[in-house]
Design a protein around this motif. Structure first.
Motif, PDB file in Angstrom:
ATOM      1  N   ARG A 126      10.420  -1.527 -34.698  1.00 26.28           N
ATOM      2  CA  ARG A 126      11.106  -2.357 -33.701  1.00 26.28           C
ATOM      3  C   ARG A 126      10.604  -2.065 -32.289  1.00 26.28           C
ATOM      4  NH1 ARG A 126      15.529  -1.592 -37.385  1.00 26.28           N
ATOM      5  NH2 ARG A 126      16.266   0.252 -36.258  1.00 26.28           N
ATOM      6  N   LEU A 127      10.289  -0.787 -32.011  1.00 24.96           N
ATOM      7  CA  LEU A 127       9.725  -0.440 -30.710  1.00 24.96           C
ATOM      8  C   LEU A 127       8.380  -1.124 -30.517  1.00 24.96           C
ATOM      9  CD1 LEU A 127       9.529   1.165 -28.076  1.00 24.96           C
ATOM     10  CD2 LEU A 127       8.713   3.129 -29.419  1.00 24.96           C
ATOM     11  N   ALA A 128       7.534  -1.091 -31.538  1.00 29.14           N
ATOM     12  CA  ALA A 128       6.228  -1.735 -31.445  1.00 29.14           C
ATOM     13  C   ALA A 128       6.373  -3.234 -31.199  1.00 29.14           C
ATOM     14  CB  ALA A 128       5.430  -1.473 -32.725  1.00 29.14           C
ATOM     15  N   GLU A 129       7.300  -3.870 -31.909  1.00 31.25           N
ATOM     16  CA  GLU A 129       7.504  -5.312 -31.715  1.00 31.25           C
ATOM     17  C   GLU A 129       7.996  -5.606 -30.303  1.00 31.25           C
ATOM     18  OE1 GLU A 129       6.581  -7.567 -33.656  1.00 31.25           O
ATOM     19  OE2 GLU A 129       6.231  -6.498 -35.538  1.00 31.25           O
ATOM     20  N   ALA A 130       8.884  -4.748 -29.768  1.00 36.51           N
ATOM     21  CA  ALA A 130       9.402  -4.950 -28.417  1.00 36.51           C
ATOM     22  C   ALA A 130       8.286  -4.806 -27.382  1.00 36.51           C
ATOM     23  CB  ALA A 130      10.521  -3.950 -28.126  1.00 36.51           C
ATOM     24  N   LEU A 131       7.368  -3.891 -27.606  1.00 34.87           N
ATOM     25  CA  LEU A 131       6.258  -3.707 -26.670  1.00 34.87           C
ATOM     26  C   LEU A 131       5.319  -4.910 -26.701  1.00 34.87           C
ATOM     27  CD1 LEU A 131       5.403   0.078 -27.245  1.00 34.87           C
ATOM     28  CD2 LEU A 131       6.687  -0.933 -25.352  1.00 34.87           C
ATOM     29  N   VAL A 132       5.010  -5.392 -27.881  1.00 35.34           N
ATOM     30  CA  VAL A 132       4.128  -6.563 -27.996  1.00 35.34           C
ATOM     31  C   VAL A 132       4.770  -7.774 -27.324  1.00 35.34           C
ATOM     32  CG1 VAL A 132       3.117  -8.212 -29.615  1.00 35.34           C
ATOM     33  CG2 VAL A 132       2.918  -5.757 -30.054  1.00 35.34           C
ATOM     34  N   LEU A 133       6.067  -7.965 -27.553  1.00 34.63           N
ATOM     35  CA  LEU A 133       6.763  -9.091 -26.945  1.00 34.63           C
ATOM     36  C   LEU A 133       6.729  -8.998 -25.420  1.00 34.63           C
ATOM     37  CD1 LEU A 133       8.499 -11.623 -27.198  1.00 34.63           C
ATOM     38  CD2 LEU A 133      10.513 -10.135 -27.387  1.00 34.63           C
ATOM     39  N   ALA A 134       6.942  -7.798 -24.872  1.00 33.80           N
ATOM     40  CA  ALA A 134       6.927  -7.627 -23.421  1.00 33.80           C
ATOM     41  C   ALA A 134       5.538  -7.869 -22.849  1.00 33.80           C
ATOM     42  CB  ALA A 134       7.414  -6.222 -23.058  1.00 33.80           C
ATOM     43  N   LEU A 135       4.505  -7.412 -23.544  1.00 31.47           N
ATOM     44  CA  LEU A 135       3.129  -7.632 -23.094  1.00 31.47           C
ATOM     45  C   LEU A 135       2.779  -9.114 -23.118  1.00 31.47           C
ATOM     46  CD1 LEU A 135       1.536  -4.667 -25.052  1.00 31.47           C
ATOM     47  CD2 LEU A 135       1.560  -4.866 -22.566  1.00 31.47           C
ATOM     48  N   ARG A 136       3.221  -9.791 -24.174  1.00 30.69           N
ATOM     49  CA  ARG A 136       2.943 -11.224 -24.289  1.00 30.69           C
ATOM     50  C   ARG A 136       3.701 -11.999 -23.210  1.00 30.69           C
ATOM     51  NH1 ARG A 136       3.542 -11.885 -29.584  1.00 30.69           N
ATOM     52  NH2 ARG A 136       1.306 -11.982 -30.025  1.00 30.69           N
ATOM     53  N   SER A 137       4.926 -11.609 -22.931  1.00 29.67           N
ATOM     54  CA  SER A 137       5.730 -12.290 -21.911  1.00 29.67           C
ATOM     55  C   SER A 137       5.108 -12.150 -20.529  1.00 29.67           C
ATOM     56  CB  SER A 137       7.152 -11.735 -21.910  1.00 29.67           C
ATOM     57  OG  SER A 137       7.800 -11.956 -23.143  1.00 29.67           O
ATOM     58  N   GLU A 138       4.433 -11.022 -20.295  1.00 28.80           N
ATOM     59  CA  GLU A 138       3.797 -10.778 -19.007  1.00 28.80           C
ATOM     60  C   GLU A 138       2.450 -11.480 -18.911  1.00 28.80           C
ATOM     61  OE1 GLU A 138       3.162  -9.398 -15.183  1.00 28.80           O
ATOM     62  OE2 GLU A 138       5.017  -9.442 -16.359  1.00 28.80           O
ATOM     63  N   GLY A 139       1.981 -12.071 -20.021  1.00 29.89           N
ATOM     64  CA  GLY A 139       0.700 -12.759 -20.016  1.00 29.89           C
ATOM     65  C   GLY A 139      -0.489 -11.822 -20.010  1.00 29.89           C
ATOM     66  N   LEU A 140      -0.292 -10.606 -20.501  1.00 28.37           N
ATOM     67  CA  LEU A 140      -1.384  -9.631 -20.544  1.00 28.37           C
ATOM     68  C   LEU A 140      -2.253  -9.864 -21.773  1.00 28.37           C
ATOM     69  CD1 LEU A 140       0.780  -6.626 -19.404  1.00 28.37           C
ATOM     70  CD2 LEU A 140      -1.218  -7.486 -18.183  1.00 28.37           C
ATOM     71  N   PRO A 141      -3.528  -9.495 -21.705  1.00 28.52           N
ATOM     72  CA  PRO A 141      -4.433  -9.753 -22.837  1.00 28.52           C
ATOM     73  C   PRO A 141      -4.109  -8.897 -24.046  1.00 28.52           C
ATOM     74  CG  PRO A 141      -5.550  -8.506 -21.115  1.00 28.52           C
ATOM     75  CD  PRO A 141      -4.235  -8.909 -20.545  1.00 28.52           C
ATOM     76  N   LEU A 142      -3.725  -9.557 -25.112  1.00 23.11           N
ATOM     77  CA  LEU A 142      -3.451  -8.884 -26.376  1.00 23.11           C
ATOM     78  C   LEU A 142      -4.594  -9.123 -27.351  1.00 23.11           C
ATOM     79  CD1 LEU A 142       0.303  -9.843 -26.915  1.00 23.11           C
ATOM     80  CD2 LEU A 142      -0.571  -7.520 -26.625  1.00 23.11           C
ATOM     81  N   ASN A 143      -4.767  -8.194 -28.258  1.00 21.04           N
ATOM     82  CA  ASN A 143      -5.700  -8.387 -29.353  1.00 21.04           C
ATOM     83  C   ASN A 143      -5.204  -9.534 -30.235  1.00 21.04           C
ATOM     84  OD1 ASN A 143      -6.649  -7.523 -32.324  1.00 21.04           O
ATOM     85  ND2 ASN A 143      -8.078  -6.696 -30.827  1.00 21.04           N
ATOM     86  N   THR A 144      -6.101 -10.156 -30.957  1.00 21.49           N
ATOM     87  CA  THR A 144      -5.678 -11.249 -31.845  1.00 21.49           C
ATOM     88  C   THR A 144      -4.726 -10.748 -32.933  1.00 21.49           C
ATOM     89  OG1 THR A 144      -7.698 -10.885 -33.140  1.00 21.49           O
ATOM     90  CG2 THR A 144      -7.740 -12.633 -31.468  1.00 21.49           C
ATOM     91  N   ARG A 145      -4.809  -9.449 -33.245  1.00 27.68           N
ATOM     92  CA  ARG A 145      -3.848  -8.820 -34.153  1.00 27.68           C
ATOM     93  C   ARG A 145      -3.238  -7.628 -33.413  1.00 27.68           C
ATOM     94  NH1 ARG A 145      -5.795  -7.194 -39.829  1.00 27.68           N
ATOM     95  NH2 ARG A 145      -3.560  -6.764 -39.912  1.00 27.68           N
ATOM     96  N   PRO A 146      -2.233  -7.874 -32.575  1.00 26.42           N
ATOM     97  CA  PRO A 146      -1.731  -6.807 -31.712  1.00 26.42           C
ATOM     98  C   PRO A 146      -0.908  -5.743 -32.434  1.00 26.42           C
ATOM     99  CG  PRO A 146      -0.437  -8.799 -31.404  1.00 26.42           C
ATOM    100  CD  PRO A 146      -1.587  -9.168 -32.297  1.00 26.42           C
ATOM    101  N   ARG A 147      -0.391  -6.053 -33.611  1.00 28.35           N
ATOM    102  CA  ARG A 147       0.407  -5.080 -34.359  1.00 28.35           C
ATOM    103  C   ARG A 147      -0.383  -4.544 -35.527  1.00 28.35           C
ATOM    104  NH1 ARG A 147       2.703  -2.319 -35.444  1.00 28.35           N
ATOM    105  NH2 ARG A 147       4.535  -2.714 -36.708  1.00 28.35           N
ATOM    106  N   ARG A 148      -0.617  -3.242 -35.510  1.00 27.61           N
ATOM    107  CA  ARG A 148      -1.427  -2.633 -36.556  1.00 27.61           C
ATOM    108  C   ARG A 148      -0.778  -1.336 -37.021  1.00 27.61           C
ATOM    109  NH1 ARG A 148      -7.520  -4.594 -36.082  1.00 27.61           N
ATOM    110  NH2 ARG A 148      -7.169  -6.417 -34.770  1.00 27.61           N
TER     111      ARG A 148
END
Length: 382
Positions: free
Chosen positions: A296-318
């Motif tokens: 859940r922490l990992a998902e929350a971090l990915v969501l926050a990064l995506r909301s900020e418009g920061l560059p994510l990997n095409t598969r950000p959760r690994r």
């Protein structure tokens, strides 16, 4: 004594000799290892502690060619650590030491020089230094209870350090860059009311199990390891957030796990009296609650990064079998902030403005996770 990832000694290239009024130690190792040097009194002696050195085949009498040293001994010190003790004929102090590691083979050459000092100066310097990662908490030691409504306690782990600089591309080195970012993130989290610690505060080596043990010693609420790795293909880019799993979720995660983990180091609970099967069961039981919280922490971090418009990997959760994430009862994630093998990611991570946005997003993700985690707390097993 059980070891893993042992460094062996080349006796033919190692010596303890007098040279120009000083004692000089040369120790040839098959690979670089963390080490520390200090002096002790009654009797006066030099002490060198190493991470996993196998002394078999080393003859102390053949190594010793000195009148300043009265004797030398070596052997296991504690699980995973070994020690060399040099008895002294007169007081000496460390003048300099360095460990040179060959880039092609990984072999290391430790050189240390000790010069005469007065008995008073020797006494003033004597004693083991207080260095993080060397004096680990005793297995099973009870910790003082935390305040129920106390601040969120976070351990940030700037990856690598010391003899392990991490990834390097175009003059950019992972270890100091991660330390810079960890300090920036710490400041943001602290201003948000969290209690934040770092696994290292300078360019020193902290072992994988030392980092995990620090999370337990602090009774941390969560553990966040920070990295900016490089892959040979150079095609990986963007931020990824990793959690622990038995199997790597993809080939890139497997390669990253191998780079981060120089050995498969299980730490965090006392499994010294358990066989492998029982140890695995105990750790799996401890993770029944912790692993979903990490996810859940990992998902929350990915969501926050995506909301900020920061560059994510095409598969950000690994996920992969990262040793540094193996604390059974502390929610833990590893964040690859970017890849130094990507020109775009390198330039972003060197930009203070970009790092500020990245740190703010991670802070927001952590705080959002804390709110959600608190609502689920009554459902967790006591």
């Amino acid at each position: 004594m059980g070891f893993s990832g042992l460094a062996t000694v080349n006796p033919a290239q190692s010596a303890l000799k007098d040279r120009r009024g000083a004692l000089e130690l040369t120790l040839a190792l098959s690979q670089g290892v963390p080490y520390r040097i200090f002096t002790l009194e009654d009797p006066d002696r030099l002490v060198l502690d190493f991470r996993e050195v196998d002394w078999r085949g080393v003859d102390p009498s053949a190594l010793l060619e000195s009148t300043l040293a009265s004797g030398v001994s070596m052997g296991p010190y504690r699980p995973g650590w070994s020690r060399m003790v040099i008895g002294l004929s007169e007081p000496l102090a460390l003048e300099r030491s360095d460990m040179v590691i060959a880039r092609d083979s990984g072999a290391a050459l430790l050189g240390a020089r000790f010069t005469p000092v007065t008995p008073e100066a020797f006494a003033a310097r004597a004693g083991a230094p207080a260095l993080s990662g060397w004096d680990l908490p005793e297995p099973g030691r009870a910790l003082p209870p935390r305040e129920e409504d106390g601040p969120l306690r976070i351990l940030l782990d700037p990856g690598h350090g010391g003899i392990d600089p991490g990834a390097e591309r175009e003059g950019v080195v992972e270890a100091p860059l991660m330390l810079t970012f960890a300090r920036e993130l710490r400041d943001l989290l602290t201003r948000s009311g969290a209690e934040v610690y770092l696994t290292r505060s300078d360019d020193t080596f902290v072992s994988l199990e030392g980092r995990v043990a620090m999370a337990h010693g602090l009774d941390a609420d969560l553990f966040v390891s920070l990295h900016a790795d490089a892959l040979p293909s150079g095609r990986a880019l963007g931020t990824t957030v990793h959690t622990l799993s038995r199997e790597a979720s993809d080939e890139a995660s497997r390669l990253l796990a191998e780079r981060h983990d120089r050995g498969d180091l299980l730490a965090g609970i006392d499994l010294s009296e358990s066989d492998d099967e029982i140890a695995g069961v105990l750790m799996d039981m401890a993770r029944v609650e912790t692993q979903p919280r990490s996810e859940r922490l990992a998902e929350a971090l990915v969501l926050a990064l995506r909301s900020e418009g920061l560059p994510l990997n095409t598969r950000p959760r690994r996920s992969a079998g990262y040793s540094v994430l193996k604390a059974p009862d502390v929610p833990s994630v590893l964040v690859e902030l970017g890849f130094l093998s990507s020109k775009r990611d390198r330039e972003n991570l060197l930009d203070p403005a970009f790092r500020a946005r990245l740190a703010a997003a991670l802070r927001d993700g952590i705080l959002a996770w804390k709110i959600a985690d608190d609502t689920l707390a009554p459902l967790r097993l006591k």
